[in-house]
Scaffold this motif. Structure first.
Motif, PDB file in Angstrom:
ATOM      1  N   UNK A 101       0.961  -1.197  -0.089  1.00  0.00           N
ATOM      2  CA  UNK A 101      -0.155  -0.068   0.414  1.00  0.00           C
ATOM      3  C   UNK A 101       0.786   1.403   0.114  1.00  0.00           C
ATOM      4  N   UNK A 102       2.421   0.974   0.746  1.00  0.00           N
ATOM      5  CA  UNK A 102       2.871   2.419   0.462  1.00  0.00           C
ATOM      6  C   UNK A 102       3.684   2.514  -0.635  1.00  0.00           C
ATOM      7  N   UNK A 103       4.100   1.763  -0.663  1.00  0.00           N
ATOM      8  CA  UNK A 103       4.983   1.332  -2.426  1.00  0.00           C
ATOM      9  C   UNK A 103       4.553   2.423  -3.323  1.00  0.00           C
ATOM     10  N   UNK A 115      -5.397   4.673 -11.431  1.00  0.00           N
ATOM     11  CA  UNK A 115      -6.903   5.040 -11.301  1.00  0.00           C
ATOM     12  C   UNK A 115      -6.676   6.249  -9.649  1.00  0.00           C
ATOM     13  N   UNK A 116      -5.892   5.810  -8.494  1.00  0.00           N
ATOM     14  CA  UNK A 116      -6.095   6.740  -7.917  1.00  0.00           C
ATOM     15  C   UNK A 116      -5.375   7.764  -7.848  1.00  0.00           C
ATOM     16  N   UNK A 117      -3.621   7.622  -8.959  1.00  0.00           N
ATOM     17  CA  UNK A 117      -3.526   9.029  -9.192  1.00  0.00           C
ATOM     18  C   UNK A 117      -3.836   9.612  -9.667  1.00  0.00           C
ATOM     19  N   UNK A 145      -7.522  19.331  -9.729  1.00  0.00           N
ATOM     20  CA  UNK A 145      -8.314  20.048 -10.182  1.00  0.00           C
ATOM     21  C   UNK A 145      -9.190  21.006 -10.367  1.00  0.00           C
ATOM     22  N   UNK A 146     -10.348  20.015  -9.564  1.00  0.00           N
ATOM     23  CA  UNK A 146     -11.485  20.646  -9.173  1.00  0.00           C
ATOM     24  C   UNK A 146     -11.383  21.384  -7.763  1.00  0.00           C
ATOM     25  N   UNK A 147     -10.170  21.849  -7.451  1.00  0.00           N
ATOM     26  CA  UNK A 147      -9.644  22.771  -6.355  1.00  0.00           C
ATOM     27  C   UNK A 147      -9.680  22.095  -5.158  1.00  0.00           C
ATOM     28  N   UNK A 148      -9.517  20.743  -4.903  1.00  0.00           N
ATOM     29  CA  UNK A 148      -8.959  20.281  -3.241  1.00  0.00           C
ATOM     30  C   UNK A 148      -8.066  20.744  -3.293  1.00  0.00           C
ATOM     31  N   UNK A 149      -8.164  21.162  -1.423  1.00  0.00           N
ATOM     32  CA  UNK A 149      -6.887  21.189  -1.526  1.00  0.00           C
ATOM     33  C   UNK A 149      -5.474  20.182  -1.117  1.00  0.00           C
ATOM     34  N   UNK A 150      -4.703  20.387  -1.107  1.00  0.00           N
ATOM     35  CA  UNK A 150      -3.179  18.328  -0.152  1.00  0.00           C
ATOM     36  C   UNK A 150      -3.548  17.949   1.082  1.00  0.00           C
ATOM     37  N   UNK A 151      -4.382  19.566   1.592  1.00  0.00           N
ATOM     38  CA  UNK A 151      -4.554  18.690   2.630  1.00  0.00           C
ATOM     39  C   UNK A 151      -6.093  17.688   2.974  1.00  0.00           C
ATOM     40  N   UNK A 152      -6.651  18.779   2.030  1.00  0.00           N
ATOM     41  CA  UNK A 152      -8.275  17.523   1.764  1.00  0.00           C
ATOM     42  C   UNK A 152      -8.378  16.388   1.735  1.00  0.00           C
ATOM     43  N   UNK A 154      -0.910   7.260   4.093  1.00  0.00           N
ATOM     44  CA  UNK A 154      -1.198   8.562   3.789  1.00  0.00           C
ATOM     45  C   UNK A 154       0.184   9.130   3.077  1.00  0.00           C
ATOM     46  N   UNK A 155       1.530   8.342   3.612  1.00  0.00           N
ATOM     47  CA  UNK A 155       2.651   8.735   2.507  1.00  0.00           C
ATOM     48  C   UNK A 155       2.328   8.929   0.605  1.00  0.00           C
ATOM     49  N   UNK A 156       2.179   7.390   0.686  1.00  0.00           N
ATOM     50  CA  UNK A 156       2.114   7.271  -1.250  1.00  0.00           C
ATOM     51  C   UNK A 156       1.424   8.376  -1.591  1.00  0.00           C
ATOM     52  N   UNK A 157       0.226   9.068  -1.036  1.00  0.00           N
ATOM     53  CA  UNK A 157      -1.311  10.029  -1.212  1.00  0.00           C
ATOM     54  C   UNK A 157      -0.356  11.837  -1.197  1.00  0.00           C
TER      55      UNK A 157
END
Lengths: 378, 102
Positions: A260-262, A267-269, A277-284, A361-364
């Protein structure tokens, strides 16, 4: 406050929808995760309950047991050693114990035969543990056949079957009179298997043990603290098969957390790119991934722990039975008294839930910090 | 109608039920400990009366039936490098004795 809660609820809604979009993968992940928590929690519950019960049941075991050693092997002890030991100051009682093993070729089971002078059965009668009764299908009043040392058959009447609740200490016991025991094994009259000592002051036990070794160098005293420590180290997580079981479970957990971490799937990317691109912040995005990880890990943890409790305390750890039974024909059927140590559960929680959530969280975070355009095209 | 329920509500309900079930199991554990006091006392009395030293967990070999009474090297009794051949020998650690004779 309400706004913050509503924001989290919206993100949880989205996270669960997102998990359902990859239903097959996430359900199998949840099952594997639950299984790992279940195995580790079952081991923890089983060991803790067994250790506690051993400590409570064996607290009245003899203060010291004195064995005789000849050429490094346990040998029968002369009964006159009891007088020498009784003369040591602080020793309040010395009683010879007569016990041994009997292999029952009819069923392939080993019994522990023991003579008692404390409310013994009548002559040519025995009290048997419920494990023995089960393996030989005996009831009170039945006759049980033994083969004496001479080879002659010995018939003894089953006077009483010990309660099934005593199986943890007495499942394989066959209790008889001293006379029957000595006759059956042609046991020398002036010898005993070992000596059980009662000590007036428990703080003097070590000193008295040292005096016994000094006066009778061919003996080996075994202290009650050592008996209790033996059961503390039985099923020690650092030894034997437990470390193999635990390491297999932990390794499989590391493998899937590592998987999961690597990295994220393409699709997830892409999904992260679109969200950005629709306005979500990195924190969101990180919050979304945090909740995805939490939904999986918390569900698996709670389900795994509940199933482990049911397995160990309602079904007597039946999945471990084959491993515990080994080649033994006579296996005690006991129900452990439930014990849940919050500290052990907290350790399990921090070893399973926290690393997994962090690992998601890390790869995301790496994906969320790249340009949305690049993320969508990758 | 069920599809109108928010997923976060379903998740919260699931976690809360899990926590409530855990609390019930904790109460069950507590109650079982209270209920089993008589059994424990009876077993402790049997240990005292018969001067028993070990739990009856593994009956397949004498050093796993009475681990506290066994010689330190019982599992290797055949020769010093012999591995234990009873399965329960892999579950029971050797006793930790710190004094005197082996």
């Amino acid at each position: 406050m309400n706004r913050s809660v509503e924001r989290h609820r919206n993100i949880v809604d989205f996270a669960i929808s997102s998990l359902f979009r990859r239903k097959g993968k996430n359900i199998s992940l949840l099952l594997v995760y639950t299984l790992i928590v279940f195995v580790i929690a079952s081991i923890i519950f089983f060991i803790q309950a067994l250790k506690r019960e051993a400590g409570l049941v064996l607290k009245d075991a003899p203060d010291i047991v004195v064995q005789r050693l000849i050429a490094g092997r346990h040998d029968l002890i002369p009964v006159n050693y009891a007088g020498k030991i009784a003369s040591i100051r602080g020793v309040s009682g010395v009683r010879p114990r007569l016990w041994g093993y009997y292999y029952d070729a009819a069923v392939g089971a080993n019994y522990t035969l023991m003579a008692t002078d404390d409310q013994p059965p009548a002559e040519e009668s025995i009290f048997i543990g419920s494990g023995v009764a089960r393996s030989r299908r005996l009831a009170e009043g039945d006759m049980m056949t033994f083969r004496a040392s001479s080879g002659a058959p010995v018939l003894l009447t089953v006077d009483k079957i010990l309660s099934s609740e005593s199986e943890l200490v007495a499942a394989d016991l066959v209790i008889m009179t001293e006379k029957d025991f000595r006759t059956m094994f042609e046991f020398p009259g002036e010898r005993a298997t070992d000596l059980a000592l009662t000590i007036t002051n428990p703080r003097e036990i070590t000193t008295i043990a040292a005096k016994i070794v000094q006066q009778l160098p061919d003996t080996r005293p075994i202290l009650k603290s050592e008996i209790l420590r033996t059961y503390d180290s039985v099923f020690d997580w650092r030894g034997g098969m437990l470390i193999v079981m635990l390491s297999a479970a932990v390794l499989s957990f590391i493998i899937f957390a590592w998987d999961k971490a690597t990295g994220l799937s393409a699709e997830e990317r892409k999904e992260i790119g679109i969200l950005k691109s629709i306005g979500w912040e990195t924190a969101d995005v990180l919050l979304l991934k945090f909740w995805e990880g939490t939904v999986i890990s918390l569900s698996a943890f709670i389900t795994g722990v509940i199933l482990a409790y049911v397995h160990v305390f309602f079904f007597s750890a039946s999945l471990f039975e084959q491993a515990l039974k080994g080649w033994a024909v006579l296996y005690p059927q006991f129900k452990l008294i439930p014990l849940v140590d919050p500290y052990q559960l907290a350790v399990l929680f921090f070893l399973t839930v926290v690393p997994y959530t962090v690992a998601t969280i890390i790869p995301s975070w790496r994906a969320a910090t790249v340009d949305p355009d690049a993320a969508m095209r990758s | 109608m069920i599809s109108d329920v928010r997923k976060s509500t379903v998740f919260s309900f699931f976690i809360l039920s899990g926590l409530m079930l855990s609390a019930v199991l904790m109460l069950h554990a507590r109650q079982s400990r209270i209920n089993s006091e008589a059994t424990l006392a009876a077993n402790a009395k049997m240990v005292k009366d018969l001067r028993l030293t070990d739990l009856c967990l593994f009956t397949e070999a004498r050093y796993t039936r009475h681990p506290s009474m066994a010689d330190l090297h019982s599992p290797f009794q055949d020769h010093p490098l012999a591995l234990d051949h009873f399965p329960s020998g892999s579950l029971v650690s050797p006793p930790r004795f710190h004094h005197g004779a082996p």
